[in-house]
Each structure stands twice: as C-alpha cells, then as structure tokens.
Design an enzyme around this catalytic site. Structure first.
Site, PDB file in Angstrom:
ATOM      1  N   LYS A   1      33.694  13.909 -20.124  1.00 11.81           N
ATOM      2  CA  LYS A   1      34.654  14.565 -19.142  1.00 11.81           C
ATOM      3  C   LYS A   1      35.289  15.676 -19.683  1.00 11.81           C
ATOM      4  O   LYS A   1      35.359  16.871 -19.104  1.00 11.81           O
ATOM      5  CB  LYS A   1      35.833  13.521 -18.878  1.00 11.81           C
ATOM      6  CG  LYS A   1      36.903  13.881 -18.203  1.00 11.81           C
ATOM      7  CD  LYS A   1      37.972  12.811 -18.060  1.00 11.81           C
ATOM      8  CE  LYS A   1      38.514  12.389 -19.465  1.00 11.81           C
ATOM      9  NZ  LYS A   1      39.683  13.192 -19.853  1.00 11.81           N
TER      10      LYS A   1
ATOM     11  N   ARG B   1      25.639   7.253 -33.179  1.00 10.04           N
ATOM     12  CA  ARG B   1      26.331   8.423 -33.701  1.00 10.04           C
ATOM     13  C   ARG B   1      26.435   8.506 -35.331  1.00 10.04           C
ATOM     14  O   ARG B   1      26.717   7.374 -35.791  1.00 10.04           O
ATOM     15  CB  ARG B   1      27.727   8.952 -33.335  1.00 10.04           C
ATOM     16  CG  ARG B   1      28.295  10.201 -33.335  1.00 10.04           C
ATOM     17  CD  ARG B   1      29.802  10.126 -33.021  1.00 10.04           C
ATOM     18  NE  ARG B   1      30.012  10.044 -31.604  1.00 10.04           N
ATOM     19  CZ  ARG B   1      31.273   9.591 -31.049  1.00 10.04           C
ATOM     20  NH1 ARG B   1      32.127   9.301 -31.733  1.00 10.04           N
ATOM     21  NH2 ARG B   1      31.205   9.454 -29.651  1.00 10.04           N
TER      22      ARG B   1
ATOM     23  N   ARG C   1      38.634  -0.288 -28.300  1.00  4.30           N
ATOM     24  CA  ARG C   1      39.095   0.824 -27.733  1.00  4.30           C
ATOM     25  C   ARG C   1      38.940   0.868 -26.225  1.00  4.30           C
ATOM     26  O   ARG C   1      39.955   0.961 -25.370  1.00  4.30           O
ATOM     27  CB  ARG C   1      38.392   2.009 -28.266  1.00  4.30           C
ATOM     28  CG  ARG C   1      38.987   2.481 -29.578  1.00  4.30           C
ATOM     29  CD  ARG C   1      38.336   4.016 -29.810  1.00  4.30           C
ATOM     30  NE  ARG C   1      36.869   4.166 -29.792  1.00  4.30           N
ATOM     31  CZ  ARG C   1      36.041   4.083 -30.624  1.00  4.30           C
ATOM     32  NH1 ARG C   1      36.616   3.769 -31.835  1.00  4.30           N
ATOM     33  NH2 ARG C   1      34.940   4.217 -30.498  1.00  4.30           N
TER      34      ARG C   1
END
Ligand SMILES: [Zn+2]
Length: 219
Positions: A16, A128, A174
């Site tokens: 975003k 990642r 999270r």
C-alpha cells in the site's frame, strides 16, 4: 481546503505505501501519511505537535484525538485532492474524519482496500532475507528475488540473515493486533458507495494499473 479525500487501506506488507507514492505522482494528489504529518507538526512546534511529541517521548501511541486534530489542521491547508496512507487507522478516526468532512461540505473520495490474502502476506514475510551488513541493507526473497549465490548478498557479499521479525510467529502476532483494529475499520467503509477492493496479490505494476484506472474512473 482540498476538493476530495481518498483513502488507501491495506495490511502491512500489502504494498500500500509504495502504491500510494506512485499514485500521488501519477495523479498529482497530495500524499498525507500520519507519520509525515506528525513529524511536520513536531518540527513546526505547533500546540498539537508539541503534545504529540510529549506522548511519543513517553513511548506511547499518539491518541486518536491528537492524530485527528493534526490531520484536520493539515487538511485545512490542502488545495489539491488528498490521498491518505495510514489514516484513518481506527474506527474512531474514521468516524471523526467523516464528521469533519461533512462539516466542511467535502465529499469523501474513494476508499480503496489493497487486498492481499493473509497466507500470501505471511509468505512474503517468511521468505524475506536481509543483508547482515547494515550499511547495505539489501532485501531479498527466497522465491521472488533470490540472491545469485544462496545466503550471500549480491551487492556487498555479506551473509544474508532471517530477521526475528520475519518469522511466522512474529507475523501472526502482528496480524492479530492489526486485525483487531483494521476489521472494524473495514466494516465501517466496506458498505459505502465509495468503497473499492483491489486485488493486491499481483505484480505491483498490475496493482498500480488497476488503481490508476479506478481513480480516473471519476476524476
Ligand atoms: Zn549487502
């Protein structure tokens, strides 16, 4: 005072923020992120800025009323259409923004949700790998952007590491926290006539193309 106010919604990792930056350039919108507004108010030393600074210095999250006050002060100065990125973050902020816009006779523009399935977000995070050399900080992904040599940074040759924040456990924790605030916000907007969902589980250029098309739909 701005003409129209658009809102971009999406989870952390949805892309975003990157899309917001490209959109404001392409469509000449004013990019308003809460972080930038906060930093600006703190550096200018406005009354609300000083209040926010004191709250942040104590390690707390800036409360909704202070954030709303900062955002509305900033909106008053805007002459272009605005794209919000990271605001509203809570249902309370969304309701306050709605009341503020109504009181000024400004229409709410599009509320766009860059929607990415949670399992895709998780895969993005878990795959990642980050260069262990802080001065480099290059970021790789085991599937979408692997290094030429496994475990080694292409740019500086340092070993790659899997950050503690990038595990499934950390991600799920999270997301749980994020959704507790985000789902009520989404429910608030998703029934409205200005709400649009964009499939965020595609190449960033394709997502960008859809967003541009959508915003041009009703310029
Ligand atoms: Zn490196």
């Amino acid at each position: 005072m701005s003409a129209r106010t658009h809102i971009l919604l999406g989870a952390p990792g949805s892309g975003k923020g990157t899309q917001a930056k490209r959109l404001v350039d392409e469509l000449s919108l004013s990019h308003l992120s809460t972080g930038d507004i906060l930093r600006d108010a703190v550096s200018k030393g406005t009354e609300l800025g000083l209040r926010a600074k004191a709250i942040m210095a104590s390690g707390k999250l800036v409360d909704d009323d202070t954030v709303n006050g900062l955002v509305f002060a900033r909106l008053q100065d805007e002459t272009q259409d605005v794209l919000f990125d990271g605001y509203p973050r809570t249902l309370q902020q969304a309701e306050a923004l709605g009341n503020f816009l109504s009181s000024k006779g400004i229409g709410l523009g599009f509320v766009v949700n860059v929607d990415v399935p949670p399992e895709v977000l998780e895969a993005r995070v878990v795959g990642r790998r980050t260069c262990s050399n802080n001065a480099c900080g290059a970021i790789y992904h085991l599937e979408s952007k692997p290094p030429k040599t496994e475990g080694v940074c292409d740019l500086c040759g340092s070993p790659l590491k899997h950050r503690a924040d990038d595990t499934s456990e950390a991600f799920r924790s999270r997301m749980g926290e994020f959704n507790a605030t985000f789902q009520p916000l989404l429910a608030f907007y998703s029934g409205g006539p200005n709400y649009r969902r964009v499939d965020g589980n595609r190449h960033p250029d394709q997502v960008f193309g859809s967003l541009v098309q959508l915003f041009r739909e009703k310029a």
